[in-house]
Design a protein around this motif. Structure first.
Motif, PDB file in Angstrom:
ATOM      1  N   VAL A   1     -13.686  20.232   5.502  1.00 21.01           N
ATOM      2  CA  VAL A   1     -12.335  19.683   5.386  1.00 21.01           C
ATOM      3  C   VAL A   1     -11.499  20.656   4.561  1.00 21.01           C
ATOM      4  O   VAL A   1     -12.032  21.488   3.815  1.00 21.01           O
ATOM      5  CB  VAL A   1     -12.331  18.290   4.721  1.00 21.01           C
ATOM      6  CG1 VAL A   1     -13.015  17.266   5.606  1.00 21.01           C
ATOM      7  CG2 VAL A   1     -12.969  18.324   3.343  1.00 21.01           C
ATOM      8  N   THR A   2     -10.210  20.570   4.713  1.00 21.71           N
ATOM      9  CA  THR A   2      -9.317  21.440   3.941  1.00 21.71           C
ATOM     10  C   THR A   2      -9.179  20.908   2.518  1.00 21.71           C
ATOM     11  O   THR A   2      -9.594  19.776   2.202  1.00 21.71           O
ATOM     12  CB  THR A   2      -7.924  21.505   4.584  1.00 21.71           C
ATOM     13  OG1 THR A   2      -7.314  20.206   4.499  1.00 21.71           O
ATOM     14  CG2 THR A   2      -8.004  21.945   6.040  1.00 21.71           C
ATOM     15  N   LEU A   3      -8.573  21.704   1.667  1.00 23.12           N
ATOM     16  CA  LEU A   3      -8.345  21.309   0.275  1.00 23.12           C
ATOM     17  C   LEU A   3      -7.505  20.033   0.213  1.00 23.12           C
ATOM     18  O   LEU A   3      -7.804  19.112  -0.555  1.00 23.12           O
ATOM     19  CB  LEU A   3      -7.655  22.447  -0.480  1.00 23.12           C
ATOM     20  CG  LEU A   3      -7.238  22.155  -1.932  1.00 23.12           C
ATOM     21  CD1 LEU A   3      -8.442  21.797  -2.784  1.00 23.12           C
ATOM     22  CD2 LEU A   3      -6.504  23.363  -2.525  1.00 23.12           C
ATOM     23  N   GLY A   4      -6.450  19.991   1.042  1.00 23.69           N
ATOM     24  CA  GLY A   4      -5.586  18.806   1.033  1.00 23.69           C
ATOM     25  C   GLY A   4      -6.308  17.557   1.495  1.00 23.69           C
ATOM     26  O   GLY A   4      -6.121  16.465   0.942  1.00 23.69           O
ATOM     27  N   GLN A   5      -7.150  17.706   2.532  1.00 22.82           N
ATOM     28  CA  GLN A   5      -7.913  16.560   3.019  1.00 22.82           C
ATOM     29  C   GLN A   5      -8.894  16.064   1.954  1.00 22.82           C
ATOM     30  O   GLN A   5      -9.077  14.855   1.767  1.00 22.82           O
ATOM     31  CB  GLN A   5      -8.670  16.944   4.288  1.00 22.82           C
ATOM     32  CG  GLN A   5      -7.778  17.132   5.502  1.00 22.82           C
ATOM     33  CD  GLN A   5      -8.550  17.665   6.699  1.00 22.82           C
ATOM     34  OE1 GLN A   5      -9.393  18.552   6.565  1.00 22.82           O
ATOM     35  NE2 GLN A   5      -8.267  17.123   7.872  1.00 22.82           N
ATOM     36  N   CYS A   6      -9.502  16.990   1.249  1.00 25.19           N
ATOM     37  CA  CYS A   6     -10.448  16.617   0.205  1.00 25.19           C
ATOM     38  C   CYS A   6      -9.753  15.871  -0.931  1.00 25.19           C
ATOM     39  O   CYS A   6     -10.263  14.862  -1.433  1.00 25.19           O
ATOM     40  CB  CYS A   6     -11.152  17.865  -0.329  1.00 25.19           C
ATOM     41  SG  CYS A   6     -12.453  17.518  -1.540  1.00 25.19           S
ATOM     42  N   ALA A   7      -8.578  16.343  -1.331  1.00 21.16           N
ATOM     43  CA  ALA A   7      -7.834  15.677  -2.405  1.00 21.16           C
ATOM     44  C   ALA A   7      -7.505  14.239  -2.022  1.00 21.16           C
ATOM     45  O   ALA A   7      -7.586  13.319  -2.854  1.00 21.16           O
ATOM     46  CB  ALA A   7      -6.562  16.457  -2.718  1.00 21.16           C
ATOM     47  N   ILE A   8      -7.139  14.036  -0.754  1.00 22.27           N
ATOM     48  CA  ILE A   8      -6.830  12.681  -0.289  1.00 22.27           C
ATOM     49  C   ILE A   8      -8.093  11.823  -0.249  1.00 22.27           C
ATOM     50  O   ILE A   8      -8.105  10.661  -0.682  1.00 22.27           O
ATOM     51  CB  ILE A   8      -6.149  12.732   1.085  1.00 22.27           C
ATOM     52  CG1 ILE A   8      -4.757  13.365   0.957  1.00 22.27           C
ATOM     53  CG2 ILE A   8      -6.040  11.331   1.692  1.00 22.27           C
ATOM     54  CD1 ILE A   8      -4.027  13.551   2.269  1.00 22.27           C
ATOM     55  N   LEU A   9      -9.188  12.392   0.267  1.00 25.80           N
ATOM     56  CA  LEU A   9     -10.455  11.655   0.303  1.00 25.80           C
ATOM     57  C   LEU A   9     -10.873  11.196  -1.092  1.00 25.80           C
ATOM     58  O   LEU A   9     -11.343  10.079  -1.293  1.00 25.80           O
ATOM     59  CB  LEU A   9     -11.552  12.539   0.895  1.00 25.80           C
ATOM     60  CG  LEU A   9     -11.656  12.631   2.413  1.00 25.80           C
ATOM     61  CD1 LEU A   9     -12.721  13.655   2.793  1.00 25.80           C
ATOM     62  CD2 LEU A   9     -11.991  11.284   3.018  1.00 25.80           C
ATOM     63  N   LEU A  10     -10.682  12.080  -2.059  1.00 25.19           N
ATOM     64  CA  LEU A  10     -11.130  11.786  -3.416  1.00 25.19           C
ATOM     65  C   LEU A  10     -10.219  10.820  -4.166  1.00 25.19           C
ATOM     66  O   LEU A  10     -10.703   9.899  -4.837  1.00 25.19           O
ATOM     67  CB  LEU A  10     -11.229  13.094  -4.216  1.00 25.19           C
ATOM     68  CG  LEU A  10     -12.354  14.051  -3.846  1.00 25.19           C
ATOM     69  CD1 LEU A  10     -12.114  15.411  -4.492  1.00 25.19           C
ATOM     70  CD2 LEU A  10     -13.694  13.478  -4.281  1.00 25.19           C
ATOM     71  N   PHE A  11      -8.913  11.022  -4.055  1.00 25.57           N
ATOM     72  CA  PHE A  11      -8.027  10.392  -5.026  1.00 25.57           C
ATOM     73  C   PHE A  11      -6.888   9.557  -4.454  1.00 25.57           C
ATOM     74  O   PHE A  11      -6.118   8.981  -5.226  1.00 25.57           O
ATOM     75  CB  PHE A  11      -7.420  11.476  -5.930  1.00 25.57           C
ATOM     76  CG  PHE A  11      -8.438  12.390  -6.560  1.00 25.57           C
ATOM     77  CD1 PHE A  11      -9.510  11.868  -7.260  1.00 25.57           C
ATOM     78  CD2 PHE A  11      -8.331  13.772  -6.451  1.00 25.57           C
ATOM     79  CE1 PHE A  11     -10.459  12.708  -7.856  1.00 25.57           C
ATOM     80  CE2 PHE A  11      -9.263  14.620  -7.035  1.00 25.57           C
ATOM     81  CZ  PHE A  11     -10.325  14.081  -7.745  1.00 25.57           C
ATOM     82  N   ASP A  12      -6.740   9.485  -3.150  1.00 29.82           N
ATOM     83  CA  ASP A  12      -5.623   8.719  -2.596  1.00 29.82           C
ATOM     84  C   ASP A  12      -5.733   7.244  -2.994  1.00 29.82           C
ATOM     85  O   ASP A  12      -6.793   6.624  -2.833  1.00 29.82           O
ATOM     86  CB  ASP A  12      -5.590   8.843  -1.077  1.00 29.82           C
ATOM     87  CG  ASP A  12      -4.335   8.229  -0.472  1.00 29.82           C
ATOM     88  OD1 ASP A  12      -3.231   8.495  -0.990  1.00 29.82           O
ATOM     89  OD2 ASP A  12      -4.460   7.466   0.512  1.00 29.82           O
TER      90      ASP A  12
END
Length: 224
Positions: free
Chosen positions: A162-173
């Protein structure tokens, strides 16, 4: 004779009326004075309101934390120097034991150490547990890597490639943290950290910089 008795009775009645009037007047006057005296005294419960709390004494030592570690009782200025920030950048509050403390945002939560190999050391996604839904790839671009969450003192893989942005959303959205707290994850070799109102990233697992600000409802927008 009858007239004389009548006049005597009238005189006696008038005298009694005058005496009664004088007594009543004296009673009313005394009552009025007592009432005035009582009105001078406070009624009901009274409280002594203390002066407003003074501003934080810059010379008073308080418990200082650096990278989640207690480094001693220092003044606010000295604690800021230890953390390499300005005094205004420190969060000051009371800890669970009632002690006044100072630390940068999230500094009360130690940064978890990365495994020797974050990918190899992470628990793989278990399909039986239900994998996290990866954000729409059409809104993301750039290199991909594995995304991991740090929880229960271990690294857990959420998704691969996954991209960095996708990972940030997976983790913290839609996840919120309070001042002094933090949540951690990894994307490839980067450490990601959620602090109040923003997501941060670090290349060395120590020095963090802003990645993206959280929006309404602690939402995380896609990093482009």
């Amino acid at each position: 004779m009858k007239d004389q008795k009548r006049w005597i009775a009238i005189a006696i009645g008038a005298t009694v009326a005058i005496l009664v009037g004088i007594v009543l007047a004296m009673g009313l006057s005394r009552g009025h004075k007592d009432e005035e005296k009582m009105n001078d005294q406070p009624t009901g419960l009274t409280f002594t309101v203390a002066d407003p709390s003074p501003s934080l004494d810059a010379k008073k030592p308080l418990r200082c934390y650096v990278n989640g570690a207690y480094v001693g009782d220092l003044t606010l200025g000295d604690c800021a120097k230890k953390n390499g920030v300005a005094a205004q950048k420190l969060d000051v509050g009371v800890d669970d034991a009632g002690n006044l403390t100072a630390a940068p945002t999230a500094s009360l939560v130690p940064v978890p150490g990365a495994p020797a190999s974050a990918i190899a050391g992470a628990e793989p996604v278990d399909p039986a547990q239900g994998a996290e839904i990866v954000p729409d790839t059409r809104a993301a671009s750039g290199p991909t890597a594995a995304c991991l969450r740090f929880s229960s003192n271990s690294w857990n893989r959420l998704s691969d490639n996954v991209t960095l942005g996708q990972c940030a959303i997976l983790l913290f959205d839609q996840r919120c943290v309070t001042p002094g707290q933090a949540s951690y994850g990894r994307w490839g070799s980067k450490t990601l950290r959620l602090v109040p109102k923003r997501v941060e990233q670090s290349d060395d697992n120590a020095t963090f910089r802003a990645l993206v600000d959280q929006g309404q409802g602690c939402s995380v927008p896609m990093v482009r």
